[in-house]
Write a protein that holds these residues in place. Structure first.
Motif, PDB file in Angstrom:
ATOM      1  N   PHE A 240       0.888  -1.161  -0.082  1.00  0.00           N
ATOM      2  CA  PHE A 240       0.070  -0.028   0.033  1.00  0.00           C
ATOM      3  C   PHE A 240       0.735   1.322   0.060  1.00  0.00           C
ATOM      4  CE2 PHE A 240      -1.913   3.528   2.315  1.00  0.00           C
ATOM      5  CZ  PHE A 240      -3.075   3.809   1.723  1.00  0.00           C
ATOM      6  N   ILE A 241       1.839   1.220   0.798  1.00  0.00           N
ATOM      7  CA  ILE A 241       2.825   2.296   0.938  1.00  0.00           C
ATOM      8  C   ILE A 241       3.511   2.633  -0.572  1.00  0.00           C
ATOM      9  CG2 ILE A 241       4.865   3.321   1.964  1.00  0.00           C
ATOM     10  CD1 ILE A 241       3.976   1.880   4.582  1.00  0.00           C
ATOM     11  N   ILE A 242       4.044   1.530  -1.023  1.00  0.00           N
ATOM     12  CA  ILE A 242       4.646   1.541  -2.415  1.00  0.00           C
ATOM     13  C   ILE A 242       3.617   2.265  -3.342  1.00  0.00           C
ATOM     14  CG2 ILE A 242       5.568   0.565  -4.031  1.00  0.00           C
ATOM     15  CD1 ILE A 242       7.236  -1.368  -2.066  1.00  0.00           C
ATOM     16  N   GLY A 243       2.502   1.877  -3.248  1.00  0.00           N
ATOM     17  CA  GLY A 243       1.607   2.128  -4.260  1.00  0.00           C
ATOM     18  C   GLY A 243       0.972   3.678  -4.112  1.00  0.00           C
ATOM     19  N   LYS A 244       0.836   4.173  -3.033  1.00  0.00           N
ATOM     20  CA  LYS A 244       0.805   5.485  -2.455  1.00  0.00           C
ATOM     21  C   LYS A 244       2.048   6.303  -2.885  1.00  0.00           C
ATOM     22  CE  LYS A 244      -1.721   8.863  -0.519  1.00  0.00           C
ATOM     23  NZ  LYS A 244      -0.758   9.925  -0.858  1.00  0.00           N
TER      24      LYS A 244
ATOM     25  N   ILE B  37      -1.438   1.081  -8.957  1.00  0.00           N
ATOM     26  CA  ILE B  37      -2.237  -0.324  -8.671  1.00  0.00           C
ATOM     27  C   ILE B  37      -1.156  -1.173  -9.125  1.00  0.00           C
ATOM     28  CG2 ILE B  37      -3.974  -1.875  -9.526  1.00  0.00           C
ATOM     29  CD1 ILE B  37      -5.826   0.672  -9.665  1.00  0.00           C
ATOM     30  N   LEU B  38      -0.451  -1.151 -10.206  1.00  0.00           N
ATOM     31  CA  LEU B  38       0.545  -2.069 -10.627  1.00  0.00           C
ATOM     32  C   LEU B  38       1.730  -2.333  -9.660  1.00  0.00           C
ATOM     33  CD1 LEU B  38       0.820  -1.061 -14.390  1.00  0.00           C
ATOM     34  CD2 LEU B  38      -0.110  -3.541 -13.386  1.00  0.00           C
ATOM     35  N   ALA B  39       2.222  -1.279  -9.116  1.00  0.00           N
ATOM     36  CA  ALA B  39       3.306  -1.100  -7.947  1.00  0.00           C
ATOM     37  C   ALA B  39       2.604  -2.007  -6.757  1.00  0.00           C
ATOM     38  CB  ALA B  39       3.674   0.498  -7.678  1.00  0.00           C
ATOM     39  N   PHE B  40       1.489  -1.744  -6.608  1.00  0.00           N
ATOM     40  CA  PHE B  40       0.906  -2.509  -5.441  1.00  0.00           C
ATOM     41  C   PHE B  40       0.994  -3.937  -5.397  1.00  0.00           C
ATOM     42  CE2 PHE B  40      -2.863  -4.366  -3.505  1.00  0.00           C
ATOM     43  CZ  PHE B  40      -2.879  -4.138  -2.400  1.00  0.00           C
TER      44      PHE B  40
END
Length: 209
Positions: A108-112, A128-131
Motif C-alpha cells: 500500500f505504501i509503495i502504491g501511494k 495499482i501495478l506497483a501495489f
C-alpha cells in the motif's frame, strides 16, 4: 449478435467506473490465496529458533518471558511474538500472519508513493501495478508467507521513511527510520542513500521542546 440489455449496460458502466477498486480487490484476493498455500511450510529457521522461542515465552507467561529470551532478534519483534502467545492460534500461522500483514502494508505504501510521484492520467494504474508487483515479488512472498521471516517489517518502515522524506516531513521520516532501525540493523545498508537525499534537499529538522 443481440443487443445489450439495459441491465448489462448498467453493469458494464458500473465496472468501468469502479475498475480501479475491482483491480485492487482482485489483486488482494489472489495474493491471499497464494499466501494461503504457503502457510503450512515449516522452515528450518522456524523449527530451530522461532518455534522454540515462542513456546519458551508462552511457558514463561508471555511478555514476562522476554526477561529470559535467549534469541538474537531485536526486542520490538519479540514483543510482537510474546503477544502472539496469548492467542489460541497455531504459532506458525500467527507468526506468518504478522509478516503477511506487513506485506500488504508495504504494498500500500509503495502504491501511494508511486501515485504521489506520478503526475499524469495513468498514475492510478501505475499505483495499482506497483501495489500488485510488490505483493507478488518472490522475495516478499517467500520471506514472510513461506519462511515466516520478519524482514518485511523493517523494510516497510524504511520505505515509509523514504516516503515522508519525499514529502519533506522530516519528523515522521526520522520516526519511521528509527522504527526500522529498532526492528533490524540491516537498515544501515541504505542509510548512506538516505543521508545523501536528506542533505541534497537541504531540509533541516528542528525540534521544539
Amino acid at each position: 449478435m443481440g443487443k445489450i440489455s439495459k441491465l448489462e449496460k448498467k453493469l458494464l458502466s458500473w465496472i468501468e467506473k469502479n475498475i480501479d477498486i475491482l483491480m485492487v480487490i482482485s489483486i488482494i484476493l489472489i495474493a491471499l490465496v497464494v499466501r494461503y498455500f504457503l502457510l503450512s511450510y515449516e522452515s528450518k529457521d522456524y523449527l530451530n529458533f522461532l518455534q522454540p522461542w515462542f513456546y519458551e515465552m508462552k511457558d514463561a507467561g508471555g511478555l514476562s518471558g522476554l526477561a529470559n529470551y535467549p534469541g538474537d532478534y531485536n526486542v520490538p519483534y519479540m514483543v510482537i511474538m510474546a503477544l502472539l502467545t496469548y492467542l489460541k492460534v497455531n504459532p506458525l500461522i500467527s507468526i506468518k500472519l504478522v509478516s503477511i500483514f506487513f506485506d500488504f502494508l508495504l504494498a500500500f505504501i509503495i502504491g501511494k508513493f508511486v501515485y504521489d510521484i506520478r503526475d499524469d492520467k495513468n498514475k492510478s494504474l501505475s499505483a495499482i501495478l506497483a501495489f500488485g508487483i510488490t505483493l507478488f515479488l518472490p522475495t516478499v512472498l517467500l520471506n514472510g508467507a513461506f519462511w515466516g521471516q520478519c524482514d518485511v517489517i523493517y523494510t516497510t518502515f524504511l520505505v515509509l521513511a523514504f516516503y515522508f522524506l519525499y514529502k519533506e516531513n522530516m519528523l515522521l521520516s526520522f520516526i519511521s527510520l528509527g522504527i526500522s532501525f529498532a526492528f533490524k540493523l540491516q537498515f544501515i545498508f541504505v542509510l548512506p542513500v538516505y543521508i545523501i537525499l536528506y542533505f541534497r534537499k537541504k531540509v533541516f529538522l528542528f525540534f521544539i521542546f
